[in-house]
Scaffold this motif. Structure first.
Motif, PDB file in Angstrom:
ATOM      1  N   ASP A 193     -21.164  -7.566  12.504  1.00 12.51           N
ATOM      2  CA  ASP A 193     -22.126  -7.950  11.456  1.00 12.51           C
ATOM      3  C   ASP A 193     -21.448  -8.594  10.254  1.00 12.51           C
ATOM      4  OD1 ASP A 193     -24.336  -6.959  12.914  1.00 12.51           O
ATOM      5  OD2 ASP A 193     -23.841  -4.928  12.259  1.00 12.51           O
ATOM      6  N   ALA A 194     -20.393  -9.343  10.519  1.00 13.07           N
ATOM      7  CA  ALA A 194     -19.694 -10.086   9.475  1.00 13.07           C
ATOM      8  C   ALA A 194     -19.325 -11.449  10.028  1.00 13.07           C
ATOM      9  CB  ALA A 194     -18.435  -9.345   9.016  1.00 13.07           C
ATOM     10  N   ALA A 195     -19.099 -12.391   9.119  1.00 10.17           N
ATOM     11  CA  ALA A 195     -18.633 -13.717   9.526  1.00 10.17           C
ATOM     12  C   ALA A 195     -17.332 -14.010   8.790  1.00 10.17           C
ATOM     13  CB  ALA A 195     -19.711 -14.763   9.274  1.00 10.17           C
ATOM     14  N   HIS A 196     -17.291 -15.084   7.981  1.00  8.26           N
ATOM     15  CA  HIS A 196     -16.016 -15.515   7.425  1.00  8.26           C
ATOM     16  C   HIS A 196     -15.535 -14.645   6.270  1.00  8.26           C
ATOM     17  CE1 HIS A 196     -12.805 -18.421   7.079  1.00  8.26           C
ATOM     18  NE2 HIS A 196     -13.056 -18.603   5.796  1.00  8.26           N
ATOM     19  N   TYR A 197     -16.446 -14.018   5.557  1.00 13.82           N
ATOM     20  CA  TYR A 197     -16.074 -13.259   4.359  1.00 13.82           C
ATOM     21  C   TYR A 197     -16.295 -11.767   4.580  1.00 13.82           C
ATOM     22  CZ  TYR A 197     -15.841 -17.794   2.066  1.00 13.82           C
ATOM     23  OH  TYR A 197     -15.514 -19.087   1.721  1.00 13.82           O
ATOM     24  N   ALA A 198     -15.661 -11.225   5.604  1.00 13.50           N
ATOM     25  CA  ALA A 198     -15.883  -9.820   5.970  1.00 13.50           C
ATOM     26  C   ALA A 198     -15.533  -8.869   4.837  1.00 13.50           C
ATOM     27  CB  ALA A 198     -15.086  -9.471   7.218  1.00 13.50           C
ATOM     28  N   PHE A 199     -14.569  -9.237   3.982  1.00 19.12           N
ATOM     29  CA  PHE A 199     -14.198  -8.328   2.888  1.00 19.12           C
ATOM     30  C   PHE A 199     -15.367  -8.096   1.936  1.00 19.12           C
ATOM     31  CE2 PHE A 199     -13.008 -12.541   1.288  1.00 19.12           C
ATOM     32  CZ  PHE A 199     -13.531 -12.529   0.010  1.00 19.12           C
TER      33      PHE A 199
ATOM     34  N   VAL B 212       4.885 -17.064   3.988  1.00 24.23           N
ATOM     35  CA  VAL B 212       5.430 -16.236   2.912  1.00 24.23           C
ATOM     36  C   VAL B 212       6.433 -15.246   3.496  1.00 24.23           C
ATOM     37  CG1 VAL B 212       4.898 -14.590   1.078  1.00 24.23           C
ATOM     38  CG2 VAL B 212       3.318 -16.469   1.550  1.00 24.23           C
ATOM     39  N   TYR B 213       6.055 -14.626   4.613  1.00 22.56           N
ATOM     40  CA  TYR B 213       7.005 -13.726   5.277  1.00 22.56           C
ATOM     41  C   TYR B 213       8.277 -14.479   5.658  1.00 22.56           C
ATOM     42  CZ  TYR B 213       9.397 -11.186   8.903  1.00 22.56           C
ATOM     43  OH  TYR B 213      10.386 -10.590   9.645  1.00 22.56           O
ATOM     44  N   ALA B 214       8.143 -15.687   6.205  1.00 21.56           N
ATOM     45  CA  ALA B 214       9.318 -16.474   6.593  1.00 21.56           C
ATOM     46  C   ALA B 214      10.206 -16.769   5.397  1.00 21.56           C
ATOM     47  CB  ALA B 214       8.883 -17.779   7.259  1.00 21.56           C
ATOM     48  N   ALA B 215       9.604 -16.935   4.225  1.00 20.32           N
ATOM     49  CA  ALA B 215      10.375 -17.234   3.019  1.00 20.32           C
ATOM     50  C   ALA B 215      11.067 -16.005   2.448  1.00 20.32           C
ATOM     51  CB  ALA B 215       9.455 -17.851   1.956  1.00 20.32           C
ATOM     52  N   ARG B 216      10.474 -14.802   2.643  1.00 19.97           N
ATOM     53  CA  ARG B 216      11.036 -13.570   2.093  1.00 19.97           C
ATOM     54  C   ARG B 216      10.959 -12.430   3.102  1.00 19.97           C
ATOM     55  NH1 ARG B 216      11.735 -17.121  -0.974  1.00 19.97           N
ATOM     56  NH2 ARG B 216      11.734 -17.112  -3.264  1.00 19.97           N
ATOM     57  N   PRO B 217      11.612 -12.546   4.237  1.00 14.89           N
ATOM     58  CA  PRO B 217      11.485 -11.498   5.266  1.00 14.89           C
ATOM     59  C   PRO B 217      12.014 -10.146   4.819  1.00 14.89           C
ATOM     60  CG  PRO B 217      13.242 -13.047   5.811  1.00 14.89           C
ATOM     61  CD  PRO B 217      12.498 -13.635   4.658  1.00 14.89           C
ATOM     62  N   ASP B 218      12.886 -10.148   3.823  1.00 18.13           N
ATOM     63  CA  ASP B 218      13.440  -8.875   3.339  1.00 18.13           C
ATOM     64  C   ASP B 218      12.531  -8.193   2.328  1.00 18.13           C
ATOM     65  OD1 ASP B 218      13.947 -11.063   1.620  1.00 18.13           O
ATOM     66  OD2 ASP B 218      15.564  -9.983   0.607  1.00 18.13           O
ATOM     67  N   LYS B 219      11.514  -8.887   1.848  1.00 18.61           N
ATOM     68  CA  LYS B 219      10.651  -8.327   0.798  1.00 18.61           C
ATOM     69  C   LYS B 219       9.213  -8.114   1.243  1.00 18.61           C
ATOM     70  CE  LYS B 219      13.358 -10.136  -3.093  1.00 18.61           C
ATOM     71  NZ  LYS B 219      13.335 -10.924  -4.340  1.00 18.61           N
ATOM     72  N   VAL B 220       8.834  -8.622   2.404  1.00 17.98           N
ATOM     73  CA  VAL B 220       7.477  -8.456   2.923  1.00 17.98           C
ATOM     74  C   VAL B 220       7.527  -7.459   4.068  1.00 17.98           C
ATOM     75  CG1 VAL B 220       5.515  -9.584   4.029  1.00 17.98           C
ATOM     76  CG2 VAL B 220       6.786 -10.787   2.237  1.00 17.98           C
ATOM     77  N   HIS B 221       6.772  -6.365   3.944  1.00 21.29           N
ATOM     78  CA  HIS B 221       6.861  -5.260   4.894  1.00 21.29           C
ATOM     79  C   HIS B 221       5.645  -5.164   5.822  1.00 21.29           C
ATOM     80  CE1 HIS B 221       9.273  -4.278   1.278  1.00 21.29           C
ATOM     81  NE2 HIS B 221      10.177  -4.012   2.203  1.00 21.29           N
ATOM     82  N   GLY B 222       4.648  -5.977   5.573  1.00 21.22           N
ATOM     83  CA  GLY B 222       3.472  -6.010   6.427  1.00 21.22           C
ATOM     84  C   GLY B 222       2.588  -7.164   6.014  1.00 21.22           C
ATOM     85  N   ILE B 223       1.813  -7.693   6.967  1.00 21.84           N
ATOM     86  CA  ILE B 223       0.896  -8.785   6.638  1.00 21.84           C
ATOM     87  C   ILE B 223      -0.480  -8.498   7.227  1.00 21.84           C
ATOM     88  CG2 ILE B 223       2.762 -10.471   6.516  1.00 21.84           C
ATOM     89  CD1 ILE B 223       1.717 -11.652   9.175  1.00 21.84           C
ATOM     90  N   VAL B 224      -1.502  -8.950   6.508  1.00 26.47           N
ATOM     91  CA  VAL B 224      -2.885  -8.900   6.980  1.00 26.47           C
ATOM     92  C   VAL B 224      -3.432 -10.318   6.928  1.00 26.47           C
ATOM     93  CG1 VAL B 224      -5.194  -7.948   6.649  1.00 26.47           C
ATOM     94  CG2 VAL B 224      -3.174  -6.560   6.078  1.00 26.47           C
ATOM     95  N   ILE B 225      -3.926 -10.798   8.058  1.00 25.81           N
ATOM     96  CA  ILE B 225      -4.493 -12.137   8.145  1.00 25.81           C
ATOM     97  C   ILE B 225      -5.986 -11.989   8.395  1.00 25.81           C
ATOM     98  CG2 ILE B 225      -4.546 -14.283   9.476  1.00 25.81           C
ATOM     99  CD1 ILE B 225      -1.572 -13.850  10.069  1.00 25.81           C
ATOM    100  N   SER B 226      -6.784 -12.535   7.480  1.00 28.98           N
ATOM    101  CA  SER B 226      -8.236 -12.429   7.545  1.00 28.98           C
ATOM    102  C   SER B 226      -8.858 -13.798   7.804  1.00 28.98           C
ATOM    103  CB  SER B 226      -8.767 -11.851   6.220  1.00 28.98           C
ATOM    104  OG  SER B 226     -10.154 -12.055   6.081  1.00 28.98           O
ATOM    105  N   ALA B 227      -9.640 -13.888   8.866  1.00 31.57           N
ATOM    106  CA  ALA B 227     -10.549 -15.022   9.082  1.00 31.57           C
ATOM    107  C   ALA B 227      -9.877 -16.378   9.241  1.00 31.57           C
ATOM    108  CB  ALA B 227     -11.582 -15.081   7.950  1.00 31.57           C
TER     109      ALA B 227
END
Length: 268
Positions: free
Chosen positions: A239-245, A101-116
């Motif tokens: 104390d978390a696995a795949h669904y830490a959120f 998504v960042y690669a598609a819109r580098p001018d519109k994405v200001h940060g990314i969070v990758i979970s799990a």
């Protein structure tokens, strides 16, 4: 540029000039982010959460799914609903999509969070790849129902001590995933090579792993940081696995909000 799918169904919550786009995983839909949405909005953020094509009330494209087209579709959602500052938070499959998504819109994405997620199927060991497919797809091909097949796999993706309403919500929403959508998503994941997009991320990034996650293993996510995104923050949540959120909701969001405040907004 990939052709986007039909515009996805999505929810908008909150009113702010910083928007977090939530991308769910291969199991589930935006519905398992219910508490996540509330927490982020109460923290003063705006949230857009989609049902990816094939999930929730978004129809599955006849031709199936690809990570590239999912990313372009999410980018079109940012075109429509983006604000002054936009952060993409992707969980599991959503985390695989996020750098694209960042690669598609580098001018519109200001940060990314990758979970799990390690971000690309090729980052998994050969044994992990074999196990991943055998546990998820082979029983469906043998004629078993998705609920019967997925229940044990989903349960294995929580830490042994994980309990409570948020965990129950994730489990139930994950079990509601249509089998044909799930198979299309797994096919897309296994065909995607994500390393170039991870390497080209230039904005602040946060990688969040669960201590006991056997899918997005902490050591694999830390390796991604070291190899492809050395500027990224890496945090392993105890104390978390795949669904830490859902499993460690307060700790997960403590890190997300710190990242937004100190790494994204401080540079805006």
């Amino acid at each position: 540029m990939s052709t986007p799918y039909r515009f996805p169904d999505y929810q908008v919550a909150g009113d702010a000039d910083t928007t977090v786009f939530l991308l769910h995983g291969a199991y589930g839909s935006k519905d398992y982010f219910r508490e996540e949405i509330q927490t982020l909005v109460r923290a003063g953020l705006r949230v857009v959460a989609w049902d990816a094509p094939g999930y929730g009330i978004s129809p599955l494209p006849p031709e199936g799914l690809s990570i590239e087209r999912l990313a372009e579709t999410a980018a079109c959602l940012i075109d429509r609903e983006g604000s002054k500052t936009n952060i993409v938070l992707g969980h599991s499959m959503g985390g695989i999509i996020t750098p694209a998504v960042y690669a598609a819109r580098p001018d519109k994405v200001h940060g990314i969070v990758i979970s799990a997620t390690a971000g690309s199927f090729s980052q998994k060991s050969a044994q992990d790849q074999e196990t991943f497919l055998a546990e998820r797809v082979e029983p469906l091909r043998a004629g078993n129902t998705f609920r019967d097949t997925a229940g044990a796999v989903i349960d294995s993706m929580f830490a042994p001590t994980s309990r409570g309403p948020m965990v129950d919500l994730v489990r139930e929403v994950a079990l509601s995933t249509p089998a044909d959508t799930f198979c299309a998503a797994i096919t897309a994941i296994t065909r995607y090579q994500g390393e170039p997009n991870m390497r080209n991320v230039k904005v602040p990034a946060l990688l969040l792993a669960g201590e006991f996650d056997q899918v997005g293993r902490p050591q694999s996510m830390q390796s991604v940081q070291q190899q492809f995104m050395p500027h990224a923050d890496f945090v392993c949540l105890p104390d978390a696995a795949h669904y830490a959120f859902a499993e460690q909701h307060a700790l997960f969001n403590e890190q997300v909000l710190r990242f937004i405040r100190e790494r994204v907004l401080a540079q805006a």
